[in-house]
Design an enzyme around this catalytic site. Structure first.
Site, PDB file in Angstrom:
ATOM      1  N   ASP A  50      46.928  47.909  52.716  1.00 23.99           N
ATOM      2  CA  ASP A  50      47.980  48.011  51.704  1.00 23.99           C
ATOM      3  C   ASP A  50      48.885  46.802  51.894  1.00 23.99           C
ATOM      4  OD1 ASP A  50      50.176  48.541  50.131  1.00 23.99           O
ATOM      5  OD2 ASP A  50      50.538  50.558  50.909  1.00 23.99           O
ATOM      6  N   VAL A  51      48.930  45.901  50.916  1.00 21.84           N
ATOM      7  CA  VAL A  51      49.699  44.666  51.082  1.00 21.84           C
ATOM      8  C   VAL A  51      51.200  44.913  51.191  1.00 21.84           C
ATOM      9  CG1 VAL A  51      47.992  43.176  49.967  1.00 21.84           C
ATOM     10  CG2 VAL A  51      49.810  44.212  48.582  1.00 21.84           C
ATOM     11  N   ASN A  77      43.795  37.886  46.881  1.00 19.70           N
ATOM     12  CA  ASN A  77      43.555  38.233  45.483  1.00 19.70           C
ATOM     13  C   ASN A  77      44.323  39.465  45.018  1.00 19.70           C
ATOM     14  OD1 ASN A  77      41.783  38.487  42.924  1.00 19.70           O
ATOM     15  ND2 ASN A  77      41.320  40.369  44.024  1.00 19.70           N
ATOM     16  N   TYR A 142      55.925  38.839  35.887  1.00 13.20           N
ATOM     17  CA  TYR A 142      54.586  38.500  36.384  1.00 13.20           C
ATOM     18  C   TYR A 142      54.455  36.986  36.551  1.00 13.20           C
ATOM     19  CZ  TYR A 142      49.511  38.176  36.723  1.00 13.20           C
ATOM     20  OH  TYR A 142      48.225  37.889  37.146  1.00 13.20           O
ATOM     21  N   LYS A 146      53.786  34.817  40.238  1.00 15.21           N
ATOM     22  CA  LYS A 146      52.653  33.903  40.425  1.00 15.21           C
ATOM     23  C   LYS A 146      53.126  32.448  40.573  1.00 15.21           C
ATOM     24  CE  LYS A 146      49.311  36.917  40.373  1.00 15.21           C
ATOM     25  NZ  LYS A 146      48.491  37.144  41.592  1.00 15.21           N
ATOM     26  N   THR A 177      38.854  42.299  33.075  1.00 17.56           N
ATOM     27  CA  THR A 177      38.971  43.173  34.251  1.00 17.56           C
ATOM     28  C   THR A 177      39.810  44.384  33.861  1.00 17.56           C
ATOM     29  OG1 THR A 177      41.042  42.215  35.092  1.00 17.56           O
ATOM     30  CG2 THR A 177      38.974  41.113  35.723  1.00 17.56           C
TER      31      THR A 177
END
Length: 267
Positions: A50-51, A77, A142, A146, A177
């Site tokens: 779990d990041v 990722n 978002y 990034k 995806t």
């Protein structure tokens, strides 16, 4: 000996495609999932990670190193999406996305770097996004996560170069995806000043993902980077117009570029 790869977020989407591709190429691949026991018939090994938990990250990295004796490549990722007008989006939801996309990626890098220093070799590939090169309406948070990871990649790359550790990033465009189903959508509030235009843009975003490229293109790009002796700082993977939008931002006056985006998003 086969090179050992750890892919965060390797249970589905881009991570799964990359892992499956690299497995077929002879790499020893470990993916991660918060609940790997729930996933059956996966094409490569999964470890629990779990990041958002430093302990979980350290345990997962240790598990791979104990099993294989080394860790050659990290593909950072794991990530999540978020949409919504800045004014309407709960700040705590913004923090969650930064914790996953930005701080989570940093914590995984911090966990693998001691082993890579010990080996005097290693490669870290951070998966960012073409959205990270521009502030996109209704995707501003978002884009910010990034974009921030892109800049940290530049910094870490210079810091670890003397240890023969290479760091780069790959910015994908829209790929077919399940990211749309997993992202946080700010509700389209009935009394919102952005109700009509935000709903239209939600539909547009989902259509872009559904019509996106095959994730195998990301797998092929990452495989090529792995086999490059001196990786570049940044890579972009997507259709021509997505990559060209970054060039346009660099060469056009700010207001002209803003107008192009506003026309695209019907603002």
């Amino acid at each position: 000996m086969s090179r050992v790869v750890l892919i965060t977020g390797g249970s589905s989407g881009i991570g799964k495609s990359v892992g499956e591709f690299l497995t077929k190429k002879g790499f020893v691949v470990y993916g991660t999932s918060r609940n790997p026991k729930k996933i059956t018939n996966h094409p490569f090994k999964l470890v629990a990670l779990d990041v958002n938990s430093e302990e979980s990250i350290l345990n997962a990295v240790a598990e791979v190193i104990i099993a294989e004796g080394k860790l050659d490549i990290l593909i950072n990722n794991a990530g999540m999406g978020i949409t919504g007008p800045i004014e309407d989006t709960p700040t705590n939801e913004m923090r969650k996305v930064f914790d996953t996309n930005f701080f989570g990626a940093i914590d995984v890098m911090k966990a693998v770097l001691p082993q890579m220093r010990k080996q005097q070799s290693g490669l870290i590939i951070n998966v960012t996004s073409i959205a990270g090169y521009m502030g996109l309406p209704f995707r501003g948070i978002y884009s910010a996560t990034k974009g921030a990871l892109e800049l940290v990649t530049e910094a870490v790359r210079m810091e670890v170069k003397n240890f023969n550790i290479k760091v780069t990033n790959v910015a994908p465009g829209d790929f077919a995806t399940n990211i749309a189903s997993g992202r946080y959508h700010t509700p389209v509030f009935e009394n919102s000043a952005y109700k009509k235009v935000y709903q239209e843009n939600l539909d547009l975003m989902d259509a872009h993902v559904d019509a996106g490229s095959n994730p195998i293109k990301m797998a092929e790009a990452i495989y090529k980077i792995i086999n490059t002796s001196q990786p570049k700082v940044h890579y972009k993977v997507g259709d021509f117009m997505q990559k060209f939008s970054i060039v346009l931002k660099r060469i056009l006056p700010d207001k002209m570029y803003e107008k192009l985006l506003m026309n695209h998003y019907k603002l």
